[in-house]
Design a protein around this motif. Structure first.
Motif, PDB file in Angstrom:
ATOM      1  N   PRO A   1       0.827  -1.222   0.000  1.00  0.00           N
ATOM      2  CA  PRO A   1       0.000   0.000   0.000  1.00  0.00           C
ATOM      3  C   PRO A   1       0.852   1.260   0.000  1.00  0.00           C
ATOM      4  O   PRO A   1       0.524   2.244  -0.673  1.00  0.00           O
ATOM      5  CB  PRO A   1      -0.827  -0.135   1.278  1.00  0.00           C
ATOM      6  N   LEU A   2       1.931   1.244   0.765  1.00  0.00           N
ATOM      7  CA  LEU A   2       2.811   2.417   0.797  1.00  0.00           C
ATOM      8  C   LEU A   2       3.460   2.644  -0.562  1.00  0.00           C
ATOM      9  O   LEU A   2       3.612   3.794  -1.023  1.00  0.00           O
ATOM     10  CB  LEU A   2       3.875   2.232   1.882  1.00  0.00           C
ATOM     11  N   LEU A   3       3.881   1.557  -1.187  1.00  0.00           N
ATOM     12  CA  LEU A   3       4.480   1.694  -2.508  1.00  0.00           C
ATOM     13  C   LEU A   3       3.486   2.241  -3.518  1.00  0.00           C
ATOM     14  O   LEU A   3       3.825   3.084  -4.385  1.00  0.00           O
ATOM     15  CB  LEU A   3       5.008   0.332  -2.974  1.00  0.00           C
ATOM     16  N   LEU A   4       2.210   1.801  -3.436  1.00  0.00           N
ATOM     17  CA  LEU A   4       1.177   2.291  -4.352  1.00  0.00           C
ATOM     18  C   LEU A   4       0.921   3.774  -4.148  1.00  0.00           C
ATOM     19  O   LEU A   4       0.830   4.546  -5.114  1.00  0.00           O
ATOM     20  CB  LEU A   4      -0.106   1.489  -4.142  1.00  0.00           C
ATOM     21  N   ILE A   5       0.830   4.184  -2.907  1.00  0.00           N
ATOM     22  CA  ILE A   5       0.616   5.603  -2.601  1.00  0.00           C
ATOM     23  C   ILE A   5       1.785   6.420  -3.095  1.00  0.00           C
ATOM     24  O   ILE A   5       1.623   7.500  -3.696  1.00  0.00           O
ATOM     25  CB  ILE A   5       0.399   5.806  -1.094  1.00  0.00           C
ATOM     26  N   ALA A   6       2.995   5.940  -2.884  1.00  0.00           N
ATOM     27  CA  ALA A   6       4.175   6.675  -3.345  1.00  0.00           C
ATOM     28  C   ALA A   6       4.191   6.795  -4.854  1.00  0.00           C
ATOM     29  O   ALA A   6       4.537   7.861  -5.425  1.00  0.00           O
ATOM     30  CB  ALA A   6       5.434   5.962  -2.862  1.00  0.00           C
TER      31      ALA A   6
ATOM     32  N   CYS B   1       1.565   6.847  -6.859  1.00  0.00           N
ATOM     33  CA  CYS B   1       0.533   7.811  -7.228  1.00  0.00           C
ATOM     34  C   CYS B   1       1.001   9.234  -7.011  1.00  0.00           C
ATOM     35  O   CYS B   1       0.775  10.134  -7.856  1.00  0.00           O
ATOM     36  CB  CYS B   1      -0.748   7.542  -6.461  1.00  0.00           C
ATOM     37  N   VAL B   2       1.635   9.476  -5.917  1.00  0.00           N
ATOM     38  CA  VAL B   2       2.135  10.821  -5.604  1.00  0.00           C
ATOM     39  C   VAL B   2       3.144  11.254  -6.654  1.00  0.00           C
ATOM     40  O   VAL B   2       3.113  12.390  -7.167  1.00  0.00           O
ATOM     41  CB  VAL B   2       2.736  10.844  -4.190  1.00  0.00           C
ATOM     42  N   ILE B   3       4.046  10.379  -7.000  1.00  0.00           N
ATOM     43  CA  ILE B   3       5.071  10.717  -7.999  1.00  0.00           C
ATOM     44  C   ILE B   3       4.421  11.004  -9.357  1.00  0.00           C
ATOM     45  O   ILE B   3       4.805  11.936 -10.082  1.00  0.00           O
ATOM     46  CB  ILE B   3       6.088   9.569  -8.113  1.00  0.00           C
ATOM     47  N   TYR B   4       3.427  10.210  -9.717  1.00  0.00           N
ATOM     48  CA  TYR B   4       2.737  10.395 -11.002  1.00  0.00           C
ATOM     49  C   TYR B   4       2.067  11.755 -11.079  1.00  0.00           C
ATOM     50  O   TYR B   4       2.223  12.489 -12.068  1.00  0.00           O
ATOM     51  CB  TYR B   4       1.703   9.281 -11.200  1.00  0.00           C
ATOM     52  N   PHE B   5       1.301  12.143 -10.057  1.00  0.00           N
ATOM     53  CA  PHE B   5       0.593  13.430 -10.075  1.00  0.00           C
ATOM     54  C   PHE B   5       1.565  14.607 -10.018  1.00  0.00           C
ATOM     55  O   PHE B   5       1.336  15.635 -10.637  1.00  0.00           O
ATOM     56  CB  PHE B   5      -0.410  13.507  -8.926  1.00  0.00           C
ATOM     57  N   VAL B   6       2.668  14.453  -9.305  1.00  0.00           N
ATOM     58  CA  VAL B   6       3.655  15.538  -9.225  1.00  0.00           C
ATOM     59  C   VAL B   6       4.270  15.773 -10.591  1.00  0.00           C
ATOM     60  O   VAL B   6       4.417  16.926 -11.054  1.00  0.00           O
ATOM     61  CB  VAL B   6       4.731  15.214  -8.183  1.00  0.00           C
ATOM     62  N   ARG B   7       4.633  14.702 -11.285  1.00  0.00           N
ATOM     63  CA  ARG B   7       5.224  14.855 -12.605  1.00  0.00           C
ATOM     64  C   ARG B   7       4.209  15.422 -13.620  1.00  0.00           C
ATOM     65  O   ARG B   7       4.560  16.252 -14.476  1.00  0.00           O
ATOM     66  CB  ARG B   7       5.727  13.514 -13.089  1.00  0.00           C
ATOM     67  N   LYS B   8       2.964  14.983 -13.530  1.00  0.00           N
ATOM     68  CA  LYS B   8       1.934  15.489 -14.434  1.00  0.00           C
ATOM     69  C   LYS B   8       1.686  16.965 -14.228  1.00  0.00           C
ATOM     70  O   LYS B   8       1.503  17.728 -15.185  1.00  0.00           O
ATOM     71  CB  LYS B   8       0.647  14.688 -14.225  1.00  0.00           C
ATOM     72  N   ARG B   9       1.703  17.399 -13.021  1.00  0.00           N
ATOM     73  CA  ARG B   9       1.480  18.815 -12.709  1.00  0.00           C
ATOM     74  C   ARG B   9       2.636  19.676 -13.195  1.00  0.00           C
ATOM     75  O   ARG B   9       2.436  20.779 -13.715  1.00  0.00           O
ATOM     76  CB  ARG B   9       1.290  18.990 -11.208  1.00  0.00           C
ATOM     77  N   LYS B  10       3.847  19.166 -13.060  1.00  0.00           N
ATOM     78  CA  LYS B  10       4.998  19.923 -13.538  1.00  0.00           C
ATOM     79  C   LYS B  10       4.976  20.040 -15.055  1.00  0.00           C
ATOM     80  O   LYS B  10       5.396  21.053 -15.634  1.00  0.00           O
ATOM     81  CB  LYS B  10       6.294  19.237 -13.089  1.00  0.00           C
ATOM     82  N   GLY B  11       4.459  19.025 -15.743  1.00  0.00           N
ATOM     83  CA  GLY B  11       4.376  19.087 -17.198  1.00  0.00           C
ATOM     84  C   GLY B  11       3.297  20.027 -17.689  1.00  0.00           C
ATOM     85  O   GLY B  11       3.398  20.614 -18.769  1.00  0.00           O
ATOM     86  N   ALA B  12       2.212  20.247 -16.951  1.00  0.00           N
ATOM     87  CA  ALA B  12       1.110  21.120 -17.344  1.00  0.00           C
ATOM     88  C   ALA B  12       1.413  22.588 -17.101  1.00  0.00           C
ATOM     89  O   ALA B  12       0.905  23.473 -17.795  1.00  0.00           O
ATOM     90  CB  ALA B  12      -0.170  20.722 -16.626  1.00  0.00           C
ATOM     91  N   LYS B  13       2.248  22.946 -16.189  1.00  0.00           N
ATOM     92  CA  LYS B  13       2.531  24.343 -15.835  1.00  0.00           C
ATOM     93  C   LYS B  13       3.211  25.098 -16.984  1.00  0.00           C
ATOM     94  O   LYS B  13       2.858  26.250 -17.274  1.00  0.00           O
ATOM     95  CB  LYS B  13       3.368  24.415 -14.563  1.00  0.00           C
ATOM     96  N   PRO B  14       4.170  24.597 -17.707  1.00  0.00           N
ATOM     97  CA  PRO B  14       4.799  25.375 -18.793  1.00  0.00           C
ATOM     98  C   PRO B  14       3.832  25.738 -19.872  1.00  0.00           C
ATOM     99  O   PRO B  14       3.904  26.811 -20.469  1.00  0.00           O
ATOM    100  CB  PRO B  14       5.871  24.434 -19.303  1.00  0.00           C
ATOM    101  N   GLU B  15       2.859  24.883 -20.224  1.00  0.00           N
ATOM    102  CA  GLU B  15       1.895  25.192 -21.258  1.00  0.00           C
ATOM    103  C   GLU B  15       0.997  26.332 -20.845  1.00  0.00           C
ATOM    104  O   GLU B  15       0.626  27.201 -21.643  1.00  0.00           O
ATOM    105  CB  GLU B  15       1.066  23.952 -21.578  1.00  0.00           C
TER     106      GLU B  15
END
Length: 303
Positions: A276-281, A283-297
């Motif tokens: 469960p901890l690995l799954l949560i980690a 997910c967190v990494i995925y959303f952080v990277r997605k958010r960083k990719g959306a900000k420059p646009e």
């Protein structure tokens, strides 16, 4: 002139007789003094225990003694003391013979054999009971085993007044029992009678203890050897055996491989336990990277 010569001769004979008598008396006294030189040691040894043999009319003493001395051989001295106690009609109540090891070293003499060297000192703490009238004799006997006397104390406790008081208390207890017997029978009478009987039993017990201590004197004895002893004990050379089996390459390699395999299994099981901890980690990494990719646009401004 002739009569004068005769008188002088008679005087000389008388003086010679007196001198010979005096000389005879002196020789007799010297002989007596010389004959007393041998028992002198006995007189000294007897005087050593003079306190132990003290007797006074109309007095009762509980006598105890404490002896601390060094002997040549503790074991032999212990046997001698125990035999002396038995011969005098006494008994041993405590004997703690032990060897205190000062150092212990092992020296290899061959591939298979070794020698264990122990340096130790033997001592014994004893407590004996001897008939009081033979206490002085016992102290004189054990004095013969000593090499050096460190200390010796003899105590004589006067218990005459205590014995008389105990007799008076016994009479009082008896009188109290008679008075209780005349009371009317009820719970209080039973309780009083029981308490009085208990007090009487305690007085009897105390009297028995005093009688025993009067009959037998307690002597505490501590003996030790003045120098260290050395014991040489043949043992097996364990160093060679330790070196022989200390390292085995094939077995250790096999054991290491097995240990590594089990270690991998433990790591996998540990990861499964925290999935469960690995799954949560993840997910967190995925959303952080997605958010960083959306900000420059979003930051681009149209001309």
């Amino acid at each position: 002139m002739k009569s004068t010569y005769i008188k002088l001769s008679l005087s000389a004979v008388i003086l010679l007789g007196v001198y010979s008598c005096k000389k005879g008396e002196a020789s007799a006294s010297d002989l007596e003094a010389y004959s007393n030189t041998e028992p002198a040691s006995k007189m000294v040894s007897d005087s050593v225990s003079s306190v132990a043999t003290m007797k006074i009319k109309d007095k009762q003493f509980i006598k105890t003694a404490d002896v601390n001395m060094e002997v040549k051989d503790v074991y032999n001295a212990t046997i001698s003391i125990e035999k002396s106690v038995q011969d005098l009609g006494g008994f041993v109540t405590h004997s703690n013979l032990r060897s205190n090891v000062v150092s212990e070293n092992t020296y290899n003499t061959s591939d298979e054999d070794a020698m264990l060297i122990k340096k130790y000192q033997t001592e014994n703490a004893m407590q004996v009971r001897v008939p009081t009238e033979k206490l002085g004799e016992f102290l004189t006997v054990i004095n013969n085993d000593k090499l050096f006397l460190n200390s010796r104390s003899i105590n004589a406790e006067d218990v005459t007044s205590g014995i008389r008081y105990a007799e008076m208390e016994s009479q009082r207890n008896k009188k109290t029992a008679e008075n209780i017997s005349q009371l009317k029978t009820d719970k209080d009478k039973v309780k009083l009678g029981d308490n009085n009987m208990t007090e009487g039993n305690l007085q009897k017990l105390a009297g028995m203890d005093i009688a025993d201590n009067l009959k037998y004197s307690t002597v505490d004895i501590y003996i030790k050897e003045p120098k260290l002893r050395i014991a040489e004990i043949a043992v097996t050379n364990t160093t060679r055996l330790d070196n022989k089996y200390k390292f085995n390459f094939i077995y250790d390699a096999k054991d290491g491989f097995v240990y590594g395999f089990y270690l991998i299994q433990k790591i996998i099981v540990s990861l499964i336990n925290i999935w469960p901890l690995l799954l949560i980690a993840a997910c967190v990494i995925y959303f952080v990277r997605k958010r960083k990719g959306a900000k420059p646009e979003q930051s681009k401004i149209p001309d």
